[in-house]
Structure formats: structure tokens, C-alpha cells
Design a protein around this motif. Structure first.
Motif, PDB file in Angstrom:
ATOM      1  N   GLU A 138       0.836  -1.198   0.000  1.00  0.00           N
ATOM      2  CA  GLU A 138       0.000   0.000   0.000  1.00  0.00           C
ATOM      3  C   GLU A 138       0.869   1.244   0.000  1.00  0.00           C
ATOM      4  OE1 GLU A 138      -3.278   0.056   2.718  1.00  0.00           O
ATOM      5  OE2 GLU A 138      -3.490  -2.122   2.617  1.00  0.00           O
ATOM      6  N   GLU A 165      -9.610   5.826  -9.530  1.00  0.00           N
ATOM      7  CA  GLU A 165     -10.050   5.052  -8.371  1.00  0.00           C
ATOM      8  C   GLU A 165      -8.835   4.710  -7.526  1.00  0.00           C
ATOM      9  OE1 GLU A 165     -12.643   1.705  -9.060  1.00  0.00           O
ATOM     10  OE2 GLU A 165     -13.607   2.709 -10.755  1.00  0.00           O
ATOM     11  N   THR A 166      -9.050   4.605  -6.205  1.00  0.00           N
ATOM     12  CA  THR A 166      -7.949   4.304  -5.295  1.00  0.00           C
ATOM     13  C   THR A 166      -8.436   3.479  -4.111  1.00  0.00           C
ATOM     14  OG1 THR A 166      -6.263   5.264  -3.852  1.00  0.00           O
ATOM     15  CG2 THR A 166      -8.248   6.561  -4.194  1.00  0.00           C
ATOM     16  N   ARG A 167      -7.546   2.685  -3.577  1.00  0.00           N
ATOM     17  CA  ARG A 167      -7.862   1.919  -2.371  1.00  0.00           C
ATOM     18  C   ARG A 167      -8.121   2.849  -1.195  1.00  0.00           C
ATOM     19  NH1 ARG A 167      -2.950  -2.258  -2.420  1.00  0.00           N
ATOM     20  NH2 ARG A 167      -2.014  -0.555  -3.570  1.00  0.00           N
ATOM     21  N   ASP A 168      -7.544   4.043  -1.245  1.00  0.00           N
ATOM     22  CA  ASP A 168      -7.770   5.029  -0.177  1.00  0.00           C
ATOM     23  C   ASP A 168      -9.245   5.413  -0.063  1.00  0.00           C
ATOM     24  OD1 ASP A 168      -5.046   5.003   0.234  1.00  0.00           O
ATOM     25  OD2 ASP A 168      -4.680   6.917  -0.784  1.00  0.00           O
ATOM     26  N   GLU A 169      -9.974   5.213  -1.150  1.00  0.00           N
ATOM     27  CA  GLU A 169     -11.396   5.570  -1.166  1.00  0.00           C
ATOM     28  C   GLU A 169     -12.286   4.348  -1.350  1.00  0.00           C
ATOM     29  OE1 GLU A 169     -11.690   8.602  -4.176  1.00  0.00           O
ATOM     30  OE2 GLU A 169     -10.464  10.007  -3.009  1.00  0.00           O
ATOM     31  N   GLY A 170     -11.772   3.166  -1.001  1.00  0.00           N
ATOM     32  CA  GLY A 170     -12.595   1.963  -0.991  1.00  0.00           C
ATOM     33  C   GLY A 170     -12.516   1.064  -2.203  1.00  0.00           C
ATOM     34  N   SER A 171     -11.787   1.438  -3.224  1.00  0.00           N
ATOM     35  CA  SER A 171     -11.641   0.578  -4.407  1.00  0.00           C
ATOM     36  C   SER A 171     -10.732  -0.602  -4.067  1.00  0.00           C
ATOM     37  CB  SER A 171     -11.057   1.390  -5.569  1.00  0.00           C
ATOM     38  OG  SER A 171     -10.967   0.589  -6.734  1.00  0.00           O
ATOM     39  N   GLU A 174      -5.921   0.626  -7.713  1.00  0.00           N
ATOM     40  CA  GLU A 174      -5.851   1.957  -8.317  1.00  0.00           C
ATOM     41  C   GLU A 174      -6.087   1.852  -9.814  1.00  0.00           C
ATOM     42  OE1 GLU A 174      -4.768   2.599  -4.462  1.00  0.00           O
ATOM     43  OE2 GLU A 174      -3.696   1.181  -5.721  1.00  0.00           O
TER      44      GLU A 174
END
Length: 180
Positions: A138, A165-171, A174
Motif C-alpha cells: 500500500e 479510483e484508489t484503495r484510499d477511497e474503498g476501491s 488503483e
């Protein structure tokens, strides 16, 4: 990560800011390694500590450090260490990005203990492509942004890179839209 990654961070800091700054980065990071062996795996924590220390010493964000490092990786390390492999990836930015999913398969032949990220592409259009980045690690999305920017420079192509899209926002991963 392999030592070649940490060595490239050292080279970037030394080349762009000087040997004294690199020594300060080493001290600030708490990493007591005099030199990195390119073909040896090192704990990922070392790389993260070096990036955080470089951010502190140089007075720029970790994201900016990672972006600069991504560009440097392509334009310096990539050209010097993997020039033939990169050239085999395609003769344009678009063709290289389309071939990107198989690039790490080739690298794994050279570094068998590598835990590489996975890349997929979608929405292939004349002037843009979506690059999907999957990784167990991460916090490296800005490094990937730097890699993509460096590839644009490598292929002498002006690019804009948008994080969709990003894992920071739940995806789950990226997604970058690379346009030229």
C-alpha cells in the motif's frame, strides 16, 4: 523489495541533492546499511523508511518523493539496467502500456523472489488508456504515477495522469487514466 530499488533511491537523492543529503536521509531513516546489493531482497519497510526520511530531509511530501523516484526509475535505472527489455515492450507509450501486464513476467525471470504488482489495461483509445494497478503493497500509488510520467518522457510523449479510483477511497485497486 530488491536492493536495486533502494539503490535507485540513493542514486536519485545523491544525484539531485548531493551526498550530504543522502547521509542525512540514512541517519533520519535509521537504516544502517552502507550499500545495497541489487539482486538481494530487502524488507519493504526499508524502502518506506527511506522515502519518509527523504521527505523530511528534502522538505517535500512523500508523494512528491515517490513521484520523482518513479520518473527516475524509468529514465535512469530502467534505461541503464533494462534498456533492451523496455525497448522490447513497444515502440510507443501506448504499445508499452498495452504490453505492461507481461513486463513483470520477464522481470521475474531476473528476480525470482520478486513480489511484483499486477497491471491490467482497459479503455484503450487513440489518445488514452486506463492502467489498473494491483499490489499487496500500500501507499505506492504516487510511485506508479511517477512511473507513468517517466514512461511518457521515455517515449517523448506529453502525458496527463488522472487517478480515477484508489484503495484510499474503498476501491480494490488503483486505476489511472493516462492521456496523451
Amino acid at each position: 523489495m530488491y536492493g536495486i530499488v533502494n539503490k535507485a533511491i540513493q542514486d536519485l537523492v545523491t544525484e539531485k541533492f548531493g551526498e550530504q543529503e543522502w547521509e542525512m536521509v540514512k541517519i533520519r531513516s535509521g537504516i544502517d546499511i552502507d550499500f545495497f546489493l541489487s539482486n538481494e531482497p530487502y524488507d519493504d519497510d526499508i524502502t518506506y523508511k527511506l522515502a519518509a526520511a527523504a521527505s523530511d530531509v528534502l522538505g517535500i511530501s512523500v508523494g512528491m518523493v515517490l513521484q520523482a523516484f518513479g520518473e527516475y526509475w524509468i529514465l535512469k535505472t530502467g534505461k541503464e539496467k533494462y534498456g533492451g527489455l523496455m525497448a522490447a515492450g513497444g515502440n510507443s507509450l501506448q504499445s508499452f502500456l498495452i504490453n505492461l501486464p507481461v513486463f513483470h513476467n520477464r522481470i521475474m525471470l531476473m528476480y525470482p523472489k520478486l513480489t511484483p504488482p499486477e497491471f491490467k489495461v482497459s479503455h484503450i483509445e487513440k489518445n488514452s488508456i486506463h492502467v489498473h494497478y494491483y499490489s499487496k503493497r500500500e501507499g505506492l500509488q504516487e510511485f506508479v504515477r511517477g512511473l507513468l510520467s517517466g514512461l511518457g518522457k521515455f517515449y517523448d510523449t506529453n502525458v496527463s495522469i488522472e487517478l480515477l479510483e484508489t484503495r484510499d477511497e474503498g476501491s480494490t485497486h488503483e486505476i489511472f487514466k493516462v492521456s496523451w
